[in-house]
Design a protein around this motif. Structure first.
Motif, PDB file in Angstrom:
ATOM      1  N   UNK A   1       0.831  -1.205   0.000  1.00 24.48           N
ATOM      2  CA  UNK A   1       0.000   0.000   0.000  1.00 24.48           C
ATOM      3  C   UNK A   1       0.867   1.257   0.000  1.00 24.48           C
ATOM      4  N   UNK A   2       2.031   1.195   0.637  1.00 29.78           N
ATOM      5  CA  UNK A   2       2.921   2.353   0.733  1.00 29.78           C
ATOM      6  C   UNK A   2       3.903   2.456  -0.431  1.00 29.78           C
ATOM      7  N   UNK A   3       3.822   1.529  -1.396  1.00 27.80           N
ATOM      8  CA  UNK A   3       4.670   1.627  -2.581  1.00 27.80           C
ATOM      9  C   UNK A   3       6.030   0.991  -2.446  1.00 27.80           C
ATOM     10  N   UNK A   4       6.200   0.069  -1.499  1.00 28.84           N
ATOM     11  CA  UNK A   4       7.496  -0.577  -1.286  1.00 28.84           C
ATOM     12  C   UNK A   4       7.471  -2.061  -1.654  1.00 28.84           C
ATOM     13  N   UNK A   5       6.576  -2.437  -2.590  1.00 27.81           N
ATOM     14  CA  UNK A   5       6.425  -3.855  -2.910  1.00 27.81           C
ATOM     15  C   UNK A   5       7.651  -4.468  -3.557  1.00 27.81           C
ATOM     16  N   UNK A   6       8.467  -3.652  -4.256  1.00 30.68           N
ATOM     17  CA  UNK A   6       9.639  -4.200  -4.941  1.00 30.68           C
ATOM     18  C   UNK A   6      10.873  -4.245  -4.050  1.00 30.68           C
ATOM     19  N   UNK A   7      10.772  -3.726  -2.837  1.00 29.13           N
ATOM     20  CA  UNK A   7      11.919  -3.760  -1.924  1.00 29.13           C
ATOM     21  C   UNK A   7      11.465  -4.093  -0.508  1.00 29.13           C
ATOM     22  N   UNK A   8      10.788  -5.242  -0.339  1.00 31.78           N
ATOM     23  CA  UNK A   8      10.298  -5.602   1.000  1.00 31.78           C
ATOM     24  C   UNK A   8      11.455  -5.921   1.945  1.00 31.78           C
ATOM     25  N   UNK A   9      11.273  -5.582   3.192  1.00 34.28           N
ATOM     26  CA  UNK A   9      12.276  -5.905   4.208  1.00 34.28           C
ATOM     27  C   UNK A   9      11.807  -7.093   5.040  1.00 34.28           C
ATOM     28  N   UNK A  10      12.721  -7.652   5.791  1.00 36.92           N
ATOM     29  CA  UNK A  10      12.356  -8.734   6.703  1.00 36.92           C
ATOM     30  C   UNK A  10      11.317  -8.252   7.708  1.00 36.92           C
ATOM     31  N   UNK A  11      11.459  -6.997   8.136  1.00 35.28           N
ATOM     32  CA  UNK A  11      10.515  -6.462   9.114  1.00 35.28           C
ATOM     33  C   UNK A  11       9.110  -6.358   8.536  1.00 35.28           C
TER      34      UNK A  11
ATOM     35  N   UNK B   1       6.349 -10.113   1.154  1.00 33.59           N
ATOM     36  CA  UNK B   1       7.626 -10.337   0.470  1.00 33.59           C
ATOM     37  C   UNK B   1       7.488 -11.024  -0.883  1.00 33.59           C
ATOM     38  N   UNK B   2       6.266 -11.182  -1.390  1.00 35.24           N
ATOM     39  CA  UNK B   2       6.072 -12.041  -2.557  1.00 35.24           C
ATOM     40  C   UNK B   2       5.346 -11.362  -3.713  1.00 35.24           C
ATOM     41  N   UNK B   3       5.496 -10.053  -3.821  1.00 32.94           N
ATOM     42  CA  UNK B   3       4.892  -9.346  -4.947  1.00 32.94           C
ATOM     43  C   UNK B   3       5.742  -9.571  -6.192  1.00 32.94           C
ATOM     44  N   UNK B   4       5.098  -9.885  -7.304  1.00 30.53           N
ATOM     45  CA  UNK B   4       5.820 -10.180  -8.547  1.00 30.53           C
ATOM     46  C   UNK B   4       5.958  -8.906  -9.390  1.00 30.53           C
ATOM     47  N   UNK B   5       7.173  -8.606  -9.819  1.00 35.79           N
ATOM     48  CA  UNK B   5       7.430  -7.374 -10.543  1.00 35.79           C
ATOM     49  C   UNK B   5       7.766  -7.549 -12.005  1.00 35.79           C
ATOM     50  N   UNK B   6       7.611  -8.774 -12.542  1.00 40.03           N
ATOM     51  CA  UNK B   6       7.940  -9.021 -13.938  1.00 40.03           C
ATOM     52  C   UNK B   6       6.739  -8.925 -14.853  1.00 40.03           C
ATOM     53  N   UNK B   7       6.862  -9.527 -16.046  1.00 44.00           N
ATOM     54  CA  UNK B   7       5.819  -9.409 -17.071  1.00 44.00           C
ATOM     55  C   UNK B   7       5.300 -10.755 -17.556  1.00 44.00           C
ATOM     56  N   UNK B   8       5.687 -11.845 -16.921  1.00 48.38           N
ATOM     57  CA  UNK B   8       5.171 -13.166 -17.283  1.00 48.38           C
ATOM     58  C   UNK B   8       3.704 -13.244 -16.849  1.00 48.38           C
ATOM     59  N   UNK B   9       2.808 -13.451 -17.810  1.00 45.04           N
ATOM     60  CA  UNK B   9       1.379 -13.392 -17.502  1.00 45.04           C
ATOM     61  C   UNK B   9       0.947 -14.470 -16.522  1.00 45.04           C
ATOM     62  N   UNK B  10       1.525 -15.661 -16.613  1.00 49.20           N
ATOM     63  CA  UNK B  10       1.147 -16.733 -15.696  1.00 49.20           C
ATOM     64  C   UNK B  10       1.613 -16.443 -14.273  1.00 49.20           C
ATOM     65  N   UNK B  11       2.559 -15.510 -14.105  1.00 44.54           N
ATOM     66  CA  UNK B  11       3.034 -15.138 -12.776  1.00 44.54           C
ATOM     67  C   UNK B  11       2.378 -13.855 -12.273  1.00 44.54           C
ATOM     68  N   UNK B  12       1.851 -13.049 -13.196  1.00 48.06           N
ATOM     69  CA  UNK B  12       1.129 -11.844 -12.796  1.00 48.06           C
ATOM     70  C   UNK B  12      -0.181 -12.179 -12.105  1.00 48.06           C
TER      71      UNK B  12
END
Length: 467
Positions: A89-99, A199-210
């Protein structure tokens, strides 16, 4: 000759049913004392407009990928009030932390358990067995250890942490508890099912993974079970049967898998074969389960009808193959909310009606696919609608990577009417239309505010999402 064959089949089925009846009586009973589902704060609700904004943050998406994602989203059966983790929600999906992961796990676990212990009148120090499950995040120490530490549970507690078993793992956890009860009398057990999306947001373009970004949402559930005879009158459900099935061919193994794409992005790949594999796995599972829970006369009717169809009617064009009537022994169906196609497949393959599938469709619409906890949101819908009456039977069907199909059947011990996690919205369900199409809202946002993300100037808005 045919008469003797039918008689032999009937006699064999009778012996099988007798054996199963004696087998079940020889095993200790497993009672469900209570369950609790997690509902995130309102500031984490995902509207259509917010979903479009999040999708556009992925700079890898071109026009065709974005069009695919939006079209799939509005047809998925998911509504406007599902929840996502705070880092997304805060825009940090591509750089999740352990916390971020630990925070989501903590929020979805301990608030559930606090409520569950308070409602069931069972103290954390009374728990003898603890099973936690979640596929894509395995912290050290484990979630089960964190729960023991948080509540100061007894040192002799039996702890298990299940990972990598997908959306059906809560049924596996219940089965593990049931088997442990055979050698641990007068015990209490807790099952915690939570899947993390932080920690599991997908940032690529493979449709089966989107697809995983579209379907999976934040959620979790917790249960308390016992085999203590003196707690029978406090139980809400009694476990009747559990059947587990593992389809192990390559196509089944690869239809739901966590992988890295060609661009180096990690995500869950869901192939087009998944609905077909799911139905095949379920059919194999039901061959074992249904003789345990359906009346003998329905089994015999189906066997005779199938034999007649194969020998006399198979070649005829309009002759439909016989379908077993599962409602002769089961009144309610908790089907895994894996997606609209999976739910539709359940309905079509097993002759169920709109009423039977409504709880699963509404759970997908309101909470999305919450993975291993999803079955308990479906159960909560049935209870909030006051459908569960004493003596009714409930079948739960969970599907998971591997490919796994796990089913269990419960008997309702008393009339259930708690509105639980559905309390703030149950009066609005089912809505007038099962799939709320917000394409206009998404289009308005794209063309009013999104030009800085993707260059759509050369495209006519009326044809952007045309077939």
């Amino acid at each position: 000759m045919e008469i003797f064959l039918v008689a032999a089949i009937i006699w064999l089925l009778f012996l099988c049913m007798l054996y199963e009846s004696l087998y079940r009586k020889s095993h200790k009973t497993c009672y469900l004392l209570g369950y609790q589902c997690y509902k995130a704060p309102d500031d984490l609700k995902l509207s259509a407009g917010t979903a479009a904004k999040i999708a556009l943050r992925n700079r890898n998406l071109g026009l065709e990928e974005y069009r695919f994602m939006v079209r799939t989203m509005v047809r998925s059966g998911i509504g406007e009030e599902t929840y996502i983790p705070r880092n997304i929600m805060e825009g940090r999906e591509m750089s999740p932390t352990l916390q971020d992961s630990l925070d989501e796990m903590t929020e979805a676990t301990f608030s559930n358990l606090d409520s569950l212990f308070a409602r069931s009148a069972v103290s954390p120090c009374q728990i003898d067995i603890l099973v936690t499950t979640g596929s894509l995040f395995a912290p050290v120490p484990s979630l089960s250890s964190r729960i023991v530490n948080h509540y100061g549970m007894k040192e002799g507690i039996k702890c298990f942490s299940l990972t990598g078993m997908g959306c059906s793992s809560s049924v596996i956890a219940v089965d593990l508890v049931r088997q442990l009860f055979n050698t641990h009398p007068n015990s209490f057990a807790v099952v915690v099912a939570v899947e993390l999306t932080a920690p599991n947001w997908y940032g690529g373009t493979d449709r089966s993974m989107m697809l995983s970004n579209i379907l999976f949402r934040a959620g979790g559930s917790s249960l308390i079970l016992t085999n203590h005879p003196s707690w029978k009158d406090r139980a809400i459900l009694k476990l009747d049967a559990v059947v587990r099935n593992h389809v192990s061919d390559n196509e089944a193994y690869e239809c739901a898998i966590h992988v890295e794409d060609n661009q180096g992005y990690v995500g869950a790949r869901l192939t087009k074969a998944l609905p077909t594999i799911a139905m095949r796995a379920l059919e194999g599972n039901l061959r074992v389960l249904l003789p345990k829970v359906l009346p003998l006369w329905e089994i015999l009717r189906f066997v005779v009808a199938s034999y007649y169809w194969k020998t006399r009617m198979m070649g005829e064009k309009d002759a439909k193959s016989p379908v077993i009537d599962m409602k002769t022994g089961i009144q309610h169906f908790c089907m895994h909310t894996g997606g609209r196609a999976v739910i539709d497949g359940f309905e079509k393959s097993f002759g169920l009606g709109e009423y039977d599938m409504e709880p699963s469709r509404m759970s997908l619409h309101r909470f999305g696919n919450t993975s291993c906890s999803s079955l308990w949101y479906v159960l909560g819908y049935m209870e909030a609608k006051k459908r569960l009456k004493r003596g009714d039977r409930i079948m739960m069907v969970g599907l998971g990577a591997g490919f796994l199909c796990n089913t269990c059947v419960w008997t309702v011990m008393r009339d259930l009417e708690d509105v639980n996690v559905w309390g703030d919205c149950i009066d609005r369900y089912p809505p007038g239309t099962l799939v709320v199409n917000r394409m206009d809202e998404i289009l308005d946002w794209i063309f009013d505010d999104c030009m800085s993300f993707i260059n759509f100037q050369d495209y006519d808005r009326t044809t952007l999402f045309a077939r």
